[in-house]
Design a protein around this motif. Structure first.
Motif, PDB file in Angstrom:
ATOM      1  N   VAL A   1       0.849  -1.260   0.082  1.00 49.52           N
ATOM      2  CA  VAL A   1      -0.011  -0.010   0.101  1.00 49.52           C
ATOM      3  C   VAL A   1       0.773   1.327  -0.157  1.00 49.52           C
ATOM      4  N   SER A   2       2.065   1.272   0.568  1.00 55.13           N
ATOM      5  CA  SER A   2       2.808   2.542   0.871  1.00 55.13           C
ATOM      6  C   SER A   2       3.326   2.722  -0.486  1.00 55.13           C
ATOM      7  N   ARG A   3       3.642   1.699  -1.351  1.00 50.91           N
ATOM      8  CA  ARG A   3       4.212   2.162  -2.812  1.00 50.91           C
ATOM      9  C   ARG A   3       3.174   2.349  -3.649  1.00 50.91           C
ATOM     10  N   ALA A   4       1.964   2.039  -3.287  1.00 52.13           N
ATOM     11  CA  ALA A   4       0.863   2.287  -4.471  1.00 52.13           C
ATOM     12  C   ALA A   4       0.895   3.534  -5.265  1.00 52.13           C
ATOM     13  N   PRO A   5       0.888   4.851  -4.349  1.00 56.95           N
ATOM     14  CA  PRO A   5       0.488   5.962  -4.792  1.00 56.95           C
ATOM     15  C   PRO A   5       1.623   6.087  -6.182  1.00 56.95           C
ATOM     16  N   THR A   6       2.592   5.793  -6.145  1.00 54.87           N
ATOM     17  CA  THR A   6       3.588   6.166  -7.504  1.00 54.87           C
ATOM     18  C   THR A   6       3.504   4.763  -8.507  1.00 54.87           C
ATOM     19  N   SER A   7       3.006   3.853  -7.992  1.00 52.93           N
ATOM     20  CA  SER A   7       3.039   2.524  -8.880  1.00 52.93           C
ATOM     21  C   SER A   7       2.730   2.997 -10.305  1.00 52.93           C
TER      22      SER A   7
ATOM     23  N   SER B   1       1.276  10.136  -2.040  1.00 49.79           N
ATOM     24  CA  SER B   1       2.608   9.541  -1.656  1.00 49.79           C
ATOM     25  C   SER B   1       3.208   9.986  -0.183  1.00 49.79           C
ATOM     26  N   GLN B   2       2.573  11.008   0.337  1.00 46.90           N
ATOM     27  CA  GLN B   2       3.046  11.527   1.746  1.00 46.90           C
ATOM     28  C   GLN B   2       1.739  11.038   2.758  1.00 46.90           C
TER      29      GLN B   2
END
Length: 269
Positions: free
Chosen positions: A94-100, A183-184
């Protein structure tokens, strides 16, 4: 919203059709993370091993922490580690999802590229790391004399977390295209969720008035079930089954939302 996207079998079929491409993207993601490092991909194994060693020293020797109401049995650090394996898979995904998606504009602008598999790549990488964590857990349980036959159920219990993680990833990845602040925001939310889930403590240690809220936390239910597997206790399959259904619904809705937003990605990027 396209009702076809609400069909779980259709979603599985779409992912399966692109399984080779997805596998190559996951492989590239894992290898790129350790490219240039002295020990390379060995860090996939070394990192969790070092972390477990630190847990054993800090909680076993320095603080000599015990699980609440635990008179004997497995060391505290092993019970803690088993919960972290579950949560870390969710957190990394989930933490990496915003920039995927936002981080791959060249793929998004290719009409023939299946953009919906991009949020699954972090999940694949997280499962690779989780697999090594699990092997180290099994070895540690054998060393501590607490290895039970039902440990083979541990990967099965992960299914609700996998569905929830990928469902939220589709949501967050779509929002991340339009809202760069995601992403933040998301990592802060994930960090808060770690302390609001029974990772460092059992549900029985939560005050009675707050305990009902924990019964609706899918991560908490899976973590408690995984600890039952580790300790050889009975598993609440009813609660796990209800969690599985809710997480399946979340993944389907996430996929439908992603598909609905897909047409505007190229313009936003």
């Amino acid at each position: 919203m396209n009702t076809v996207a609400l069909n779980p079998l259709r979603i599985i079929s779409d992912i399966w059709r692109h399984r080779y491409l997805l596998g190559q993207l996951i492989k590239r993601d894992v290898l790129l993370r350790y490219r240039g490092a002295m020990f390379g991909v060995l860090w996939v194994f070394l990192s969790p091993l070092l972390m477990l060693g630190i847990f054993a020293f800090i909680f076993g020797q320095v603080f000599q922490t015990r699980w609440p109401q635990q008179d004997g049995g497995l060391p505290f650090w092993l019970l803690l580690y088993s919960g972290l394996i579950i949560f870390n898979i969710f957190a990394e995904t989930v933490s990496r999802a915003p920039t995927s998606v936002r981080g791959q504009p060249s793929f998004v602008k290719k009409i023939i590229f299946p953009v919906d598999i991009l949020p699954i790549v972090p999940l694949g990488a997280a499962l690779v790391h989780g697999a090594f964590n699990f092997l180290i857990l099994v070895a540690a349980l054998g060393w501590a004399g607490g290895l039970h036959g039902q440990i083979v159920l541990f990967p099965v219990l992960l299914l609700p977390v996998i569905l929830l993680a990928v469902g939220l990833s589709w949501f967050v990845a779509a929002w991340g295209v339009f809202i760069k602040d995601m992403s933040q925001i998301v990592p802060v939310f994930v960090q808060m969720l770690m302390f609001l889930s029974p990772v460092f403590y059992p549900v029985s240690a939560v005050p009675e008035v707050l305990r009902p809220a924990y019964q609706y936390n899918p991560l908490g239910i899976v973590i408690e079930a995984s600890r039952a597997v580790v300790t050889g206790a009975s598993i609440d399959w009813g609660a796990w089954g209800m969690t599985l259904g809710l997480c399946l619904g979340a993944s389907v809705l996430g996929y439908a939302f992603f598909k609905h937003s897909r047409e505007e990605f190229a313009d936003a990027l």
